[in-house]
Scaffold this motif. Structure first.
Motif, PDB file in Angstrom:
ATOM      1  N   ARG A   8       0.849  -1.192   0.000  1.00  0.00           N
ATOM      2  CA  ARG A   8       0.000   0.000   0.000  1.00  0.00           C
ATOM      3  C   ARG A   8       0.881   1.237   0.000  1.00  0.00           C
ATOM      4  O   ARG A   8       1.783   1.375   0.834  1.00  0.00           O
ATOM      5  CB  ARG A   8      -0.887   0.011   1.239  1.00  0.00           C
ATOM      6  N   VAL A   9       0.611   2.121  -0.938  1.00  0.00           N
ATOM      7  CA  VAL A   9       1.295   3.410  -0.997  1.00  0.00           C
ATOM      8  C   VAL A   9       0.338   4.452  -0.434  1.00  0.00           C
ATOM      9  O   VAL A   9      -0.821   4.530  -0.849  1.00  0.00           O
ATOM     10  CB  VAL A   9       1.693   3.770  -2.443  1.00  0.00           C
ATOM     11  N   ALA A  10       0.820   5.220   0.512  1.00  0.00           N
ATOM     12  CA  ALA A  10      -0.018   6.236   1.147  1.00  0.00           C
ATOM     13  C   ALA A  10       0.786   7.525   1.304  1.00  0.00           C
ATOM     14  O   ALA A  10       2.018   7.502   1.360  1.00  0.00           O
ATOM     15  CB  ALA A  10      -0.513   5.744   2.507  1.00  0.00           C
ATOM     16  N   ALA A  11       0.067   8.642   1.353  1.00  0.00           N
ATOM     17  CA  ALA A  11       0.704   9.953   1.478  1.00  0.00           C
ATOM     18  C   ALA A  11       0.093  10.701   2.660  1.00  0.00           C
ATOM     19  O   ALA A  11      -1.117  10.636   2.883  1.00  0.00           O
ATOM     20  CB  ALA A  11       0.524  10.748   0.195  1.00  0.00           C
ATOM     21  N   TYR A  12       0.937  11.403   3.388  1.00  0.00           N
ATOM     22  CA  TYR A  12       0.543  12.084   4.619  1.00  0.00           C
ATOM     23  C   TYR A  12       1.117  13.495   4.624  1.00  0.00           C
ATOM     24  O   TYR A  12       2.048  13.806   3.877  1.00  0.00           O
ATOM     25  CB  TYR A  12       1.059  11.312   5.837  1.00  0.00           C
ATOM     26  N   VAL A  13       0.606  14.323   5.519  1.00  0.00           N
ATOM     27  CA  VAL A  13       1.092  15.693   5.604  1.00  0.00           C
ATOM     28  C   VAL A  13       1.311  16.084   7.062  1.00  0.00           C
ATOM     29  O   VAL A  13       0.521  15.737   7.936  1.00  0.00           O
ATOM     30  CB  VAL A  13       0.125  16.677   4.887  1.00  0.00           C
ATOM     31  N   HIS A  46      -1.406  11.535  -8.028  1.00  0.00           N
ATOM     32  CA  HIS A  46      -0.093  11.961  -7.538  1.00  0.00           C
ATOM     33  C   HIS A  46      -0.123  11.902  -6.014  1.00  0.00           C
ATOM     34  O   HIS A  46      -1.119  12.314  -5.400  1.00  0.00           O
ATOM     35  CB  HIS A  46       0.219  13.384  -8.011  1.00  0.00           C
ATOM     36  N   PRO A  47       0.945  11.420  -5.375  1.00  0.00           N
ATOM     37  CA  PRO A  47       0.947  11.334  -3.904  1.00  0.00           C
ATOM     38  C   PRO A  47       0.677  12.663  -3.206  1.00  0.00           C
ATOM     39  O   PRO A  47      -0.016  12.690  -2.184  1.00  0.00           O
ATOM     40  CB  PRO A  47       2.345  10.796  -3.578  1.00  0.00           C
ATOM     41  N   ALA A  48       1.176  13.771  -3.734  1.00  0.00           N
ATOM     42  CA  ALA A  48       0.905  15.071  -3.100  1.00  0.00           C
ATOM     43  C   ALA A  48      -0.583  15.390  -3.151  1.00  0.00           C
ATOM     44  O   ALA A  48      -1.150  15.914  -2.187  1.00  0.00           O
ATOM     45  CB  ALA A  48       1.719  16.174  -3.774  1.00  0.00           C
ATOM     46  N   ASP A  49      -1.233  15.061  -4.261  1.00  0.00           N
ATOM     47  CA  ASP A  49      -2.677  15.280  -4.367  1.00  0.00           C
ATOM     48  C   ASP A  49      -3.428  14.382  -3.386  1.00  0.00           C
ATOM     49  O   ASP A  49      -4.437  14.790  -2.811  1.00  0.00           O
ATOM     50  CB  ASP A  49      -3.159  15.013  -5.793  1.00  0.00           C
ATOM     51  N   ALA A  50      -2.933  13.163  -3.192  1.00  0.00           N
ATOM     52  CA  ALA A  50      -3.561  12.247  -2.234  1.00  0.00           C
ATOM     53  C   ALA A  50      -3.463  12.806  -0.817  1.00  0.00           C
ATOM     54  O   ALA A  50      -4.427  12.741  -0.048  1.00  0.00           O
ATOM     55  CB  ALA A  50      -2.922  10.867  -2.306  1.00  0.00           C
ATOM     56  N   ARG A  92       5.154   4.900   2.875  1.00  0.00           N
ATOM     57  CA  ARG A  92       4.515   6.101   3.419  1.00  0.00           C
ATOM     58  C   ARG A  92       5.307   7.346   3.005  1.00  0.00           C
ATOM     59  O   ARG A  92       6.453   7.511   3.394  1.00  0.00           O
ATOM     60  CB  ARG A  92       4.415   5.976   4.934  1.00  0.00           C
ATOM     61  N   ILE A  93       4.668   8.176   2.202  1.00  0.00           N
ATOM     62  CA  ILE A  93       5.270   9.406   1.691  1.00  0.00           C
ATOM     63  C   ILE A  93       4.762  10.549   2.566  1.00  0.00           C
ATOM     64  O   ILE A  93       3.552  10.716   2.723  1.00  0.00           O
ATOM     65  CB  ILE A  93       4.873   9.617   0.219  1.00  0.00           C
ATOM     66  N   VAL A  94       5.694  11.318   3.132  1.00  0.00           N
ATOM     67  CA  VAL A  94       5.313  12.358   4.091  1.00  0.00           C
ATOM     68  C   VAL A  94       5.755  13.720   3.578  1.00  0.00           C
ATOM     69  O   VAL A  94       6.929  13.933   3.274  1.00  0.00           O
ATOM     70  CB  VAL A  94       5.929  12.090   5.479  1.00  0.00           C
TER      71      VAL A  94
END
Length: 156
Positions: A8-13, A46-50, A92-94
């Motif tokens: 699972r690829v996920a993006a967080y802020v 795109h991960p940033a959009d996610a 996990r992309i942060v």
């Protein structure tokens, strides 16, 4: 090992304002721990959009992405809630972000049930997923290179 493998690829802020970080609390089904706003990246997204979409879903806030903080990889072989065997790989992309609009509210019928600004100095005493520390460490390391990033008084 279980028969199925999941990646699972996920993006967080990470959004920090006035010494507080925006967090969302997972529902009891997912352990009722605090995490960064974010979630799964949809096909072709795109991960940033996610990260922006998920932050809005979980908190009601509009977020601007200011830059990439870190990419983390986590392999889980046992479900921390049920104890069941699993083969789950989380990428996990942060990102660092800034709240630019919206009104703070809780998510309804989602993976989280509460959104809140939490004092950075209070994070050590909070029941949280490992991603919060990973994201905050990366945010601190970014220093003044990103808007809003760096050391917060009392943040340790």
């Amino acid at each position: 090992m279980p028969a199925s493998r999941v990646q699972r690829v996920a993006a967080y802020v990470v959004c920090v304002e006035d010494g507080q970080v925006l967090l969302s609390r997972l529902t009891p089904r997912f352990g009722s721990r605090w995490t960064l706003p974010g979630g799964g990246v949809e096909h072709t997204e795109h991960p940033a959009d996610a990260a922006v979409r998920e932050a809005a879903e979980e908190s009601g806030l509009e977020v601007r992405i200011d830059g990439l903080l870190t990419v983390d990889s986590l392999h889980l072989v046992r479900d921390h809630i049920t104890g069941a065997e699993m083969d789950h790989h989380a990428i996990r992309i942060v990102y660092a972000g800034t709240v630019v609009g919206g009104t703070l509210r809780n998510e309804v019928d989602g993976s989280s049930d509460t959104a809140a600004w939490v004092p950075v100095a209070a994070l050590d005493g909070l029941d949280q997923v490992s991603l919060v520390k990973i994201g905050m460490d990366a945010w601190r390391a970014a220093g003044p290179d990103l808007p809003g990033a760096g050391v917060v008084e009392g943040a340790g």
